[in-house]
Write an enzyme that holds these catalytic residues in place. Structure first.
Site, PDB file in Angstrom:
ATOM      1  N   MET A 256       2.902   4.692  20.613  1.00 50.82           N
ATOM      2  CA  MET A 256       4.216   4.843  21.208  1.00 50.82           C
ATOM      3  C   MET A 256       5.131   5.682  20.326  1.00 50.82           C
ATOM      4  O   MET A 256       5.973   6.417  20.807  1.00 50.82           O
ATOM      5  CB  MET A 256       4.854   3.472  21.448  1.00 50.82           C
ATOM      6  CG  MET A 256       6.206   3.527  22.113  1.00 50.82           C
ATOM      7  SD  MET A 256       6.876   1.896  22.525  1.00 50.82           S
ATOM      8  CE  MET A 256       7.340   1.295  20.904  1.00 50.82           C
ATOM      9  N   GLY A 257       4.959   5.563  18.998  1.00 45.37           N
ATOM     10  CA  GLY A 257       5.821   6.291  18.093  1.00 45.37           C
ATOM     11  C   GLY A 257       5.053   6.993  16.993  1.00 45.37           C
ATOM     12  O   GLY A 257       3.865   6.748  16.781  1.00 45.37           O
ATOM     13  N   GLN A 258       5.743   7.885  16.307  1.00 49.16           N
ATOM     14  CA  GLN A 258       5.209   8.560  15.134  1.00 49.16           C
ATOM     15  C   GLN A 258       6.084   8.202  13.949  1.00 49.16           C
ATOM     16  O   GLN A 258       7.293   8.020  14.083  1.00 49.16           O
ATOM     17  CB  GLN A 258       5.192  10.077  15.344  1.00 49.16           C
ATOM     18  CG  GLN A 258       4.193  10.536  16.403  1.00 49.16           C
ATOM     19  CD  GLN A 258       4.253  12.037  16.617  1.00 49.16           C
ATOM     20  OE1 GLN A 258       5.286  12.578  16.960  1.00 49.16           O
ATOM     21  NE2 GLN A 258       3.133  12.710  16.419  1.00 49.16           N
ATOM     22  N   VAL A 259       5.468   8.089  12.774  1.00 47.17           N
ATOM     23  CA  VAL A 259       6.193   7.700  11.574  1.00 47.17           C
ATOM     24  C   VAL A 259       6.179   8.856  10.592  1.00 47.17           C
ATOM     25  O   VAL A 259       5.137   9.444  10.313  1.00 47.17           O
ATOM     26  CB  VAL A 259       5.576   6.443  10.936  1.00 47.17           C
ATOM     27  CG1 VAL A 259       6.371   6.019   9.707  1.00 47.17           C
ATOM     28  CG2 VAL A 259       5.528   5.299  11.940  1.00 47.17           C
TER      29      VAL A 259
ATOM     30  N   ASP B 262       0.549  -8.886  15.912  1.00 50.26           N
ATOM     31  CA  ASP B 262      -0.306  -7.718  15.693  1.00 50.26           C
ATOM     32  C   ASP B 262      -0.594  -7.520  14.202  1.00 50.26           C
ATOM     33  O   ASP B 262      -0.631  -6.389  13.718  1.00 50.26           O
ATOM     34  CB  ASP B 262       0.332  -6.463  16.282  1.00 50.26           C
ATOM     35  CG  ASP B 262      -0.675  -5.328  16.477  1.00 50.26           C
ATOM     36  OD1 ASP B 262      -1.880  -5.628  16.648  1.00 50.26           O
ATOM     37  OD2 ASP B 262      -0.268  -4.153  16.454  1.00 50.26           O
TER      38      ASP B 262
END
Length: 276
Positions: free
Chosen positions: A1-4, A111
């Site tokens: 869902m996201g990039q870091v 998770d």
């Protein structure tokens, strides 16, 4: 869902900046992201990567947490082999302390897995509360019978979609993480994710535990990397800026030739970071 991304705070300190991908930004994603931000505001502790700032209402929602320099447990084991028994026990005690703090706030992580345990120079820290929920909440963003989480570290009741879940799901995941730390493998392994879910949910399926894998030449203490902090990547002309400072309230996201996965295990891809 996201990039870091590895970024910088307004004061020049390294931070980890999580940005939602443009292709998945919709009302549901924004709601989930806003919930993650609110949950991060309620938890703290020496073993939790602290929230620094966030803007879930931005065109591209983002949040910034403290930067932990070091590999995650999954990559550490891949590079150096399983941990010795004593270090595995120490890791277990530390992570149990972190989870106890999460559970005292009435939360479930849901998770916990090797990739969500960063082995920093001051010890391990738990990250990624994107699937965390309040244990007693009657409101769920997950559709009925929909299962979220990582099956390799998931308990049977979570794999079966049972609700409400209890802190026991995180305790099971902790055991799976420690098994991986000590042996280099998860409780169950399969070539297809549906088969993996079936193995986890089936009470008759026995875990695949061939025993700890030893490789003294690849298992050098300490448990977590001891690389010294050399400061954030230099912002030279070679750096690729992917947003203006104003878009994240002063937090800059960038990559440079010095910024590789070996310095920040939370960034996707290999080698240099790419603009989304």
């Amino acid at each position: 869902m996201g990039q870091v991304y590895l970024g910088e705070s307004p004061g020049g300190e390294p931070v980890a900046v999580k940005v939602i991908k443009p292709s998945v930004v919709d009302s549901e994603t924004r709601t989930r992201f806003a919930q993650e931000v609110e949950i991060l505001k309620t938890i703290w502790g020496a073993r939790i990567a602290a929230l620094l700032d966030a803007d879930p209402d931005a065109e591209r929602p983002w949040l910034a947490t403290e930067y932990v320099e070091g590999l995650d447990l999954s990559r550490h084991v891949a590079a150096h082999g399983p941990l010795p028994a004593l270090l595995t026990a120490a890791l277990g005690a530390t992570l149990a302390e972190a989870l106890a703090g999460v559970h005292r706030q009435g939360l479930l992580h849901r998770d916990l897995k090797p990739a969500n345990v960063l082995l920093g120079p001051n010890g391990p820290k738990v990250i990624d509360f994107g699937l965390a929920v309040f244990a007693e909440s009657s409101v769920s963003l997950t559709a009925p019978h929909m299962v979220v989480g990582t099956p390799s570290c998931m308990p049977p009741e979570q794999a079966n979609g049972e609700k409400p879940l209890t802190p026991a799901v995180d305790v099971y995941a902790l055991g799976a993480v420690l098994l991986f730390a000590a042996s280099g493998h998860a409780p169950y392994r399969a070539d297809h994710i549906h088969l993996l879910f079936h193995q986890v949910a089936d009470p008759g399926a026995r875990p695949t535990c061939p025993g700890p894998r030893t490789n003294s030449s690849r298992c050098s203490p300490p448990c977590w990397p001891t690389a010294r902090r050399t400061g954030p990547p230099t912002t030279t002309s070679a750096a690729l800026w992917v947003s203006s400072p104003a878009s994240t309230s002063g937090y800059r996201r960038h990559c440079s030739p010095e910024h590789t996965r070996s310095r920040c295990c939370r960034c996707p891809g290999t080698g240099r970071l790419r603009a989304p």
